[in-house]
Design an enzyme around this catalytic site. Structure first.
Site, mmCIF file in Angstrom:
data_model
loop_
_atom_site.group_PDB
_atom_site.id
_atom_site.type_symbol
_atom_site.label_atom_id
_atom_site.label_comp_id
_atom_site.label_asym_id
_atom_site.label_seq_id
_atom_site.Cartn_x
_atom_site.Cartn_y
_atom_site.Cartn_z
ATOM 1 N N LYS A 125 0.857 -1.182 0.000
ATOM 2 C CA LYS A 125 0.000 0.000 0.000
ATOM 3 C C LYS A 125 0.893 1.232 0.000
ATOM 4 C CE LYS A 125 -4.515 0.797 0.086
ATOM 5 N NZ LYS A 125 -5.532 0.023 -0.627
ATOM 6 N N ASP A 165 -7.088 4.473 -4.918
ATOM 7 C CA ASP A 165 -7.662 4.300 -3.589
ATOM 8 C C ASP A 165 -8.384 5.604 -3.274
ATOM 9 O OD1 ASP A 165 -7.214 4.225 -0.276
ATOM 10 O OD2 ASP A 165 -7.471 2.252 -1.171
#
Length: 443
Positions: A125, A165
């Site tokens: 991430k 995201d």
């Protein structure tokens, strides 16, 4: 003290200022206790110690210039957590709340989410504390280019493939990809969520929301319930929420709420998804604008979970948005299923309430895996220089989500954790990663 308990206690000492990461690690290690504490091979190989420590974590400055010529400096992150089953894969979050703890929690969750899809992708991430709200297109472009000036050194089609995201949509992915291509002189599938004209996949935009509803539908069917005619409450109004609402309505549910960071809408007539798309995706305005054209709807500030009454809850906004009191209220007012569309949107106490009150509950690492699953399908299409139809991708997505459900259920049954899908998801995701790590030696 058991093996899993010792690893968790040591982790808390090493990371005292990372509450989100510790929360995620606590959930996973407690769920894995029946597996790892009863099999000494994992302790001998130091597997948990390696699992909870990222392979690599990168933090860097991002200097960029706004439209008035003022220089700003943001902080960028990429945490590459585990590549045992494939190249690192996970989104880039652009939001003022981003810090190392949040990125580590998201990257850690991504390990198990990616494993659950059955596809060969590892967990990672990244992101920045940059706030895209209120910025011009040129400011967004300059920031994304500055971000990629550093990030490109650590990513690649077979190394690490970021995606979108919160705060990172098709516009931002396009700018990031353009700069990557300029810096490397390579046209490859290094980012997913790309535009259709340069390697994107049909159904990627809809994937996380659609996948959430597919697994919710399967959960309800397996427990003698039906999504059709159910009252469904959704939080958020971004990509995941919009397409969860759309698919739920297509399957006959009545969706009655959505929200953003300023407030929420409850529309007992059923949310007008096209109106929400116009407000949030085209006009980029606040959700309160909905009541201008839908006067029967109610707008309120604060949390939608303090006010909505529903059969099924799909929290799609952000981490820890449902607390213990809100979970208790939902369960006590008739909510019988909660499936997470965001990453860890229920805090630990709220999750326990749902489990204690026999509310059917699927954690985000399973129920919001549709996005990364379709990202992996995009990677496959890029690798073979081809593309599939919307229907082909959607069918593959639905199959993946249904398989995730039954893999969780199988793990629950094997470890005597009936309907505790928190345990089921973590164990099912862990086994594939653990087997790969054991086979590859101490690396």
């Amino acid at each position: 003290m058991t093996y899993s308990q010792k690893v968790l206690e040591d982790l808390k000492v090493k990371n005292p200022d990372q509450p989100e990461f510790i929360q995620a690690a606590t959930e996973v290690l407690e769920a894995l206790a029946p597996v790892v504490d009863n099999d000494p091979k994992y302790k001998k190989a130091g597997l948990l110690e390696r699992l909870v420590e990222p392979e690599r974590q990168i933090m860097f400055r991002i200097p960029w210039v706004d439209d008035n010529g003022v220089v700003h400096v943001n902080r960028g992150y990429r945490v590459q957590f585990n590549s045992a089953i494939g190249p690192f894969k996970g989104g880039l979050r652009l939001h003022p709340s981003v810090n190392l703890s949040i990125i580590k929690f998201l990257g850690f969750e991504q390990i198990f989410k990616n494993s659950l899809t059955g596809l060969p992708i590892g967990g990672a991430k990244g992101g920045s504390d940059f706030d895209p709200k209120g910025k011009s297109d040129m400011e967004i472009m300059r920031f994304c280019q500055a971000f990629m000036n550093e990030l490109y050194k650590y990513i690649g089609a077979d190394e690490d493939v970021p995606a979108g995201d919160i705060g990172t949509g098709a516009r931002e992915v396009g700018y990031l990809y353009g700069q990557y291509k300029k810096l490397t002189n390579r046209s490859e599938g290094v980012l997913t969520g790309k535009g259709l004209s340069f390697g994107g996949s049909l159904a990627r935009t809809e994937a996380t929301g659609y996948g959430l509803v597919y697994i919710t539908e399967e959960l309800l069917k397996d427990h003698g319930k039906n999504l059709k005619d159910a009252r469904v409450a959704v939080s958020g109004s971004g990509n995941v929420a919009i397409y969860a609402m759309e698919k739920a309505q297509q399957l006959g549910a009545k969706v009655i709420s959505c929200s953003d960071s300023t407030g929420y809408i409850i529309d007992e007539n059923g949310i007008d998804v096209e109106a929400v798309k116009q407000i949030k995706e085209v006009e980029r305005k606040r959700i309160r604008e909905y009541v201008v054209t839908h006067p029967d709807a109610v707008y309120g500030e604060g949390s939608v979970w303090d006010n909505v009454t529903c059969d099924v809850a799909l929290p799609c906004a952000t981490q820890n948005e449902i607390n213990k009191a809100e979970a208790t209220r939902l369960a006590d007012t008739g909510c019988y299923a909660v499936c997470e569309g965001a990453n860890m949107p229920t805090d630990a106490a709220a999750t326990q309430i749902f489990l204690d009150k026999n509310v059917l509950f699927i954690p985000g690492k399973a129920s919001n895996a549709g996005g990364v699953a379709t990202s992996a399908l995009e990677m496959g299409q890029n690798s073979i220089r081809s593309s599939w139809t919307f229907e082909e991708v959607d069918a593959k997505l639905k199959g993946i989500m249904i398989n995730i459900y039954y893999h969780m259920k199988e793990a629950c049954e094997k470890y005597d954790a009936k309907d505790n899908f928190v345990v089921g998801a973590n164990i099912a995701g862990f086994m594939k990663v653990a087997d790969a790590m054991m086979a590859q030696g101490i690396v």
